[in-house]
Design an enzyme around this catalytic site. Structure first.
Site, PDB file in Angstrom:
ATOM      1  CD  GLU A   1      -2.729   1.322   2.458  1.00 39.79           C
ATOM      2  OE1 GLU A   1      -3.477   2.318   2.564  1.00 39.79           O
ATOM      3  OE2 GLU A   1      -2.636   0.429   3.323  1.00 39.79           O
TER       4      GLU A   1
ATOM      5  NE  ARG B   1       4.122  -8.698  12.089  1.00 46.33           N
ATOM      6  CZ  ARG B   1       3.393  -7.654  12.483  1.00 46.33           C
ATOM      7  NH1 ARG B   1       2.880  -6.838  11.580  1.00 46.33           N
ATOM      8  NH2 ARG B   1       3.191  -7.436  13.760  1.00 46.33           N
TER       9      ARG B   1
ATOM     10  CE  LYS C   1       3.108   0.659   5.004  1.00 46.73           C
ATOM     11  NZ  LYS C   1       2.780   0.551   3.566  1.00 46.73           N
TER      12      LYS C   1
END
Length: 667
Positions: A35, A266, A276
């Site tokens: 994104e 992850r 983020k």
């Protein structure tokens, strides 16, 4: 089963099974779908490496797709940065795609879902909807608008698209099951009104699709065979499949293959945050100087600090593909960059904390240009000339007026070798009013064959260039700064994460270009920062020559704290030897930790402690490796090589054990 099959990770096993069950190899297609709401960070490198790595393994295309469904947070700046980062890592994508390119097709499918009774417009407040949704242990209840007619839903959805509705007034929801055990299946939102311009579509849309609706259908449109994502999306797989199965009924002739979602753990890194949103807070509050600040875990920050694509890819490869979450010690990442730069970075001399040395028996007007090897690890790197004169700078920590036998540097009455130059002897010192040594008066000897234990780096004062050196420490003082429910992650900011130093470097660096990497001998690896100019050299410290944080790591538990004193009572050389039996059989990440601990212990041993291990049997490769690691610390601290050391290193270079050969080459 072949050796190759045994080495497959679980994702590759899934793909191999699908191929065995009839999936054509030319139908394999993967994607990396960020994104564009921030810069990529080190955590993303695992997802990048997995998808593009599979593309390379199977010679299959990999799309770079931007899931750009939220114009409130997404910008073209982030798109450009992501493309630069993926390219810098060395990956090439097949197609550059955007979910926004599919807005019309997604809208058309939403209309078909409404007509089929599978979606409806809800006009409640978000609070009311949340209350009706229930909890993981309590089923939800149907809302008052769930049974609107198809015509009413179509009319309201058309008004939403036309811009006739306020933000929050209506949403479109999938009509699945409000009592479903998986809360994500309890009539999830598909569209919301958002009157903001999009970085690609401008003002064409004022309704935007939600991630769960867009992501899977984008995979489907692109005919992705395997949609690989991190573990937090595992609960979403059921919804992913539901949406996919609904649209398949609308478009199976155009898009015959349904993608398969599978999840992997992850990448979590100690002393680092991966959110983020939180990284943006650091930027906005001025804690760091932008997304590419060398203290940031962003790929652009790592690049600016001096990390290489090869070191990051090696790191991701070493971490591997797992099904369970874990935290990787940041020291492994630092180990990978050391290993890479050791092979390619030219050695130069720089002094960061200078004290003046005057060689009293060297002519005042004389200067020499001496030959120095650029990189002993790279035989093609050649040689350079370094200037030598009467007045030099050395590091303050390399001199003590009085010191014990374990100090292999310069002391009054003692001799050391100047790297690539002569042997000097400290005769006396001059001090300022506060008693600080400001000048060391020495004599030099032209007998360079003389055996001395210490070797120091230096620069000629007359020829040295001033440079700004930025020394970076970890941005957080806590291993898991965002895992404390009672504390904000900002409370763990390291106030000493940046130290700016006026240093002196040898003149060969006058024309160093932005991004070039060097080993400042005995100090660490440095690269030329973006701020550097011809008149103002600026270097970033990428990483030290060893892990200086090893001794500062907190104990894992109270039990460990109780055992520690007993371990510390053992001589350091005995603790080092205890690693010998298992070192060469450890996984690579544990090897990195063990190496750091050995290097720390080696600072407390003498050459006399270590020398008996030079005769270790060839069969005991682990002991020979830990001996070589320890020897490296002694040599860095000024121990002079002798015949026994040279013989030990030479023998190791011819060994079959590659770990031993690698450590020997480093010396």
């Amino acid at each position: 089963m072949s050796t190759e099959t045994k080495s497959l990770n679980f994702l590759e096993h899934i793909i191999e099974e699908d191929l065995a069950n009839g999936l054509e190899k030319n139908k394999l297609r993967f994607r990396f779908p960020p994104e564009p709401n921030g810069y990529l960070h080190i955590g993303h490198t695992k997802a990048i490496g997995i998808s593009f790595g599979l593309g390379e393994r199977y010679n299959a295309p990999v799309n770079l797709r931007f899931d750009d469904t939220n114009p409130a947070k997404e910008e073209q700046e982030y798109v450009d940065a992501i493309k630069e980062d993926v390219s810098w890592l060395g990956y090439k994508w097949a197609e550059e795609c955007y979910s926004s390119d599919y807005f019309q097709e997604l809208y058309d499918w939403a209309i078909l879902l409404i007509k089929g009774g599978k979606a409806y417009v809800d006009s409640q407040s978000s609070e009311a909807m949340a209350e009706q949704k229930g909890t993981p242990t309590q089923p939800g209840v149907d809302g008052p608008f769930r049974n609107r007619t198809v015509d009413e839903n179509l009319e309201l959805f058309a008004k939403m698209k036309a811009g006739d509705c306020k933000e929050g007034e209506h949403i479109l929801r999938a009509k699945i099951d409000m009592q479903h055990p998986n809360m994500l299946m309890r009539d999830p939102i598909m569209y919301r009104v958002l009157k903001k311009d999009h970085h690609r579509t401008g003002s064409n849309w004022c309704i935007y699709p939600m991630y769960d609706w867009t992501h899977g259908e984008s995979d489907y449109i692109e005919q992705i065979s395997h949609s690989l994502c991190s573990l937090e999306f595992k609960p979403h797989r059921e919804l992913y499949n539901w949406f996919k199965e609904q649209v398949y009924n609308f478009a199976k002739d155009k898009y015959p293959m349904q993608p398969k979602q599978r999840e992997f753990a992850r990448l979590n890194l100690s002393y680092t945050i991966m959110s983020k949103r939180k990284l943006l807070k650091l930027v906005e509050e001025g804690i760091v100087n932008g997304w590419d600040d060398p203290r940031m875990p962003t790929i652009s920050g790592l690049r600016r600090r001096g990390y290489t694509p090869q070191s990051i890819r090696k790191f991701v490869e070493t971490v591997g593909v797992a099904k369970r979450e874990n935290v990787i010690d940041v020291s492994l990442l630092e180990f990978c960059i050391r290993e890479d730069l050791n092979k390619k970075a030219d050695r130069v001399m720089a002094v960061l904390d200078p004290v003046k040395v005057v060689i009293t028996n060297y002519p005042e007007d004389k200067e020499e240009w001496l030959e120095a090897e650029n990189n002993q690890e790279d035989k093609t790197a050649g040689f350079r000339k370094v200037p030598f004169s009467r007045e030099l700078y050395i590091e303050k920590e390399d001199f003590k007026e009085e010191a014990g036998n374990k100090f292999f540097r310069l002391k009054l009455g003692g001799e050391v070798r100047l790297k690539n130059a002569y042997i000097i002897k400290a005769e006396n010192v001059e001090k300022d009013a506060n008693g600080n040594v400001i000048q060391i008066n020495c004599t030099y000897s032209t007998d360079t064959e003389k055996k001395v234990k210490g070797t120091l780096h230096w620069v000629s004062i007359k020829h040295a260039l001033k440079a700004e050196v930025r020394e970076y420490d970890r941005l957080f003082t806590n291993e898991a700064p965002d895992s404390h429910a009672e504390k904000d992650f900002m409370e763990f900011i390291n106030p000493n994460s940046l130290k700016v130093i006026e240093a002196f470097v040898e003149p060969s660096l006058a024309n160093a270009k932005v991004g070039e990497q060097f080993q400042f001998q005995r100090l660490g690896y440095f690269n030329v920062d973006n701020d550097s100019t011809a008149n103002n050299l600026v270097f970033n410290k990428t990483v030290g020559l060893r892990d200086s944080w090893a001794k500062a790591k907190p104990k894992a538990s109270n039990n460990n704290q109780q055992k520690q004193p007993q371990q510390n009572n053992r001589p350091a050389i005995e603790q080092i030897k205890s690693y010998g039996k298992k070192y060469d059989r450890m996984p690579e990440d544990k090897q990195a930790k063990a190496k750091a601990e050995i290097q720390e212990l080696a600072k407390s041993i003498t050459y006399e402690d270590l020398e008996p291990l030079f005769g270790t049997s060839v069969k005991k490769s682990g002991t020979r490796i830990i001996t070589m690691i320890s020897l490296g610390v002694l040599l860095k601290n000024g121990l002079e090589k002798n015949e026994a050391i040279n013989a030990f290193i030479t023998k190791a270079l011819d060994d079959k054990n590659q770990l031993l050969v690698t450590e020997a080459k480093a010396l």
